[in-house]
Design a protein around this motif. Structure first.
Motif, PDB file in Angstrom:
ATOM      1  N   LEU A  26       0.508  -1.332  -0.123  1.00  7.70           N
ATOM      2  CA  LEU A  26       0.044  -0.242  -0.176  1.00  7.70           C
ATOM      3  C   LEU A  26       1.144   1.450   0.333  1.00  7.70           C
ATOM      4  O   LEU A  26       0.607   2.462  -0.260  1.00  7.70           O
ATOM      5  CB  LEU A  26      -1.459   0.025   1.352  1.00  7.70           C
ATOM      6  CG  LEU A  26      -2.127  -1.202   0.855  1.00  7.70           C
ATOM      7  CD1 LEU A  26      -3.067  -0.965   2.531  1.00  7.70           C
ATOM      8  CD2 LEU A  26      -2.917  -0.792  -0.122  1.00  7.70           C
ATOM      9  N   ALA A  27       2.101   1.318   0.463  1.00  7.17           N
ATOM     10  CA  ALA A  27       2.725   2.167   0.419  1.00  7.17           C
ATOM     11  C   ALA A  27       3.785   3.019  -0.477  1.00  7.17           C
ATOM     12  O   ALA A  27       4.867   2.007  -0.523  1.00  7.17           O
ATOM     13  CB  ALA A  27       3.606   2.484   2.386  1.00  7.17           C
ATOM     14  N   ASN A  28       3.659   3.620  -1.245  1.00  8.86           N
ATOM     15  CA  ASN A  28       4.310   3.918  -1.986  1.00  8.86           C
ATOM     16  C   ASN A  28       5.953   4.357  -1.643  1.00  8.86           C
ATOM     17  O   ASN A  28       6.789   3.998  -2.293  1.00  8.86           O
ATOM     18  CB  ASN A  28       4.320   4.972  -3.300  1.00  8.86           C
ATOM     19  CG  ASN A  28       2.960   4.986  -4.003  1.00  8.86           C
ATOM     20  OD1 ASN A  28       3.181   3.769  -3.937  1.00  8.86           O
ATOM     21  ND2 ASN A  28       1.948   5.810  -3.645  1.00  8.86           N
ATOM     22  N   ASP A  29       5.713   5.127  -0.500  1.00 10.10           N
ATOM     23  CA  ASP A  29       6.902   5.538   0.235  1.00 10.10           C
ATOM     24  C   ASP A  29       7.699   5.044   0.992  1.00 10.10           C
ATOM     25  O   ASP A  29       7.065   4.031   2.183  1.00 10.10           O
ATOM     26  CB  ASP A  29       6.896   6.732   1.134  1.00 10.10           C
ATOM     27  CG  ASP A  29       7.962   7.499   1.543  1.00 10.10           C
ATOM     28  OD1 ASP A  29       9.454   7.243   1.644  1.00 10.10           O
ATOM     29  OD2 ASP A  29       7.992   8.683   2.015  1.00 10.10           O
ATOM     30  N   PRO A  30       9.032   4.105   1.228  1.00 12.44           N
ATOM     31  CA  PRO A  30       9.397   2.759   1.987  1.00 12.44           C
ATOM     32  C   PRO A  30       9.771   3.475   3.788  1.00 12.44           C
ATOM     33  O   PRO A  30       8.844   3.311   4.541  1.00 12.44           O
ATOM     34  CB  PRO A  30      11.072   2.686   1.165  1.00 12.44           C
ATOM     35  CG  PRO A  30      10.711   3.625   1.226  1.00 12.44           C
ATOM     36  CD  PRO A  30      10.720   4.353   0.283  1.00 12.44           C
ATOM     37  N   MET A  31       8.973   4.900   4.031  1.00 10.65           N
ATOM     38  CA  MET A  31       9.615   5.597   4.713  1.00 10.65           C
ATOM     39  C   MET A  31       8.230   4.968   6.009  1.00 10.65           C
ATOM     40  O   MET A  31       8.057   4.894   7.020  1.00 10.65           O
ATOM     41  CB  MET A  31       9.936   6.652   5.168  1.00 10.65           C
ATOM     42  CG  MET A  31       9.909   7.582   6.558  1.00 10.65           C
ATOM     43  SD  MET A  31      11.420   6.977   7.943  1.00 10.65           S
ATOM     44  CE  MET A  31      12.788   8.033   6.379  1.00 10.65           C
ATOM     45  N   LYS A  32       7.142   6.074   5.090  1.00 15.99           N
ATOM     46  CA  LYS A  32       5.514   5.422   5.943  1.00 15.99           C
ATOM     47  C   LYS A  32       5.481   4.487   6.069  1.00 15.99           C
ATOM     48  O   LYS A  32       5.381   3.244   6.907  1.00 15.99           O
ATOM     49  CB  LYS A  32       4.984   6.455   4.513  1.00 15.99           C
ATOM     50  CG  LYS A  32       4.946   7.563   4.600  1.00 15.99           C
ATOM     51  CD  LYS A  32       3.811   8.127   3.170  1.00 15.99           C
ATOM     52  CE  LYS A  32       3.767   9.868   3.649  1.00 15.99           C
ATOM     53  NZ  LYS A  32       3.178  10.399   2.478  1.00 15.99           N
ATOM     54  N   GLY A  33       5.573   3.183   4.606  1.00 15.91           N
ATOM     55  CA  GLY A  33       5.374   1.574   5.248  1.00 15.91           C
ATOM     56  C   GLY A  33       6.188   1.180   6.195  1.00 15.91           C
ATOM     57  O   GLY A  33       5.285   0.401   7.036  1.00 15.91           O
ATOM     58  N   LYS A  34       7.876   1.383   6.473  1.00 16.59           N
ATOM     59  CA  LYS A  34       8.274   0.822   7.549  1.00 16.59           C
ATOM     60  C   LYS A  34       7.776   1.363   8.969  1.00 16.59           C
ATOM     61  O   LYS A  34       7.687   0.699   9.963  1.00 16.59           O
ATOM     62  CB  LYS A  34       9.557   0.983   7.428  1.00 16.59           C
ATOM     63  CG  LYS A  34      10.449   0.044   6.071  1.00 16.59           C
ATOM     64  CD  LYS A  34      11.299  -0.187   6.489  1.00 16.59           C
ATOM     65  CE  LYS A  34      12.053  -1.203   5.611  1.00 16.59           C
ATOM     66  NZ  LYS A  34      11.631  -2.426   5.460  1.00 16.59           N
TER      67      LYS A  34
END
Length: 99
Positions: A26-34
């Motif tokens: 779902l998250a395009n940005d790895p920072m947000k996803g993690k």
């Protein structure tokens, strides 16, 4: 000491599950996803602890303190890894722009 180590392991395992099943897709940005997966793992651990240790009584919120060191430690490692992934993605974007 055992609760702290168990809390770190629980948050780490639940963070991996949340990341692989939901936030990696779902998250395009790895920072947000993690970071979202780390917080979701922490909240899952707190909720499971609260209901699991209630013993027929009310939900116990003291799991929030037990799993807090795990959130902070795993959060720092997730943030550092996401920072590296973001830098690698920006390098790849620059290389693709010149091709």
């Amino acid at each position: 000491m055992g609760q702290v180590v168990g809390g770190i392991l629980a948050v780490y395992i639940l963070q991996l599950i949340w990341e692989k099943l939901v936030f990696m897709r779902l998250a395009n940005d790895p920072m947000k996803g993690k970071l979202f997966s780390t917080v979701a793992g922490y909240l899952t651990a707190v909720v499971l602890f609260g209901f699991g240790s209630a013993d027929g009584g009310a939900w116990r919120p003291d799991g929030a303190l037990i799993y807090l060191p795990g959130l902070l430690i795993i959060g720092v490692f997730a943030w550092r890894r996401a920072k590296v992934l973001r830098e690698e993605a920006s390098k790849q974007t620059r290389i693709d722009a010149f091709d």
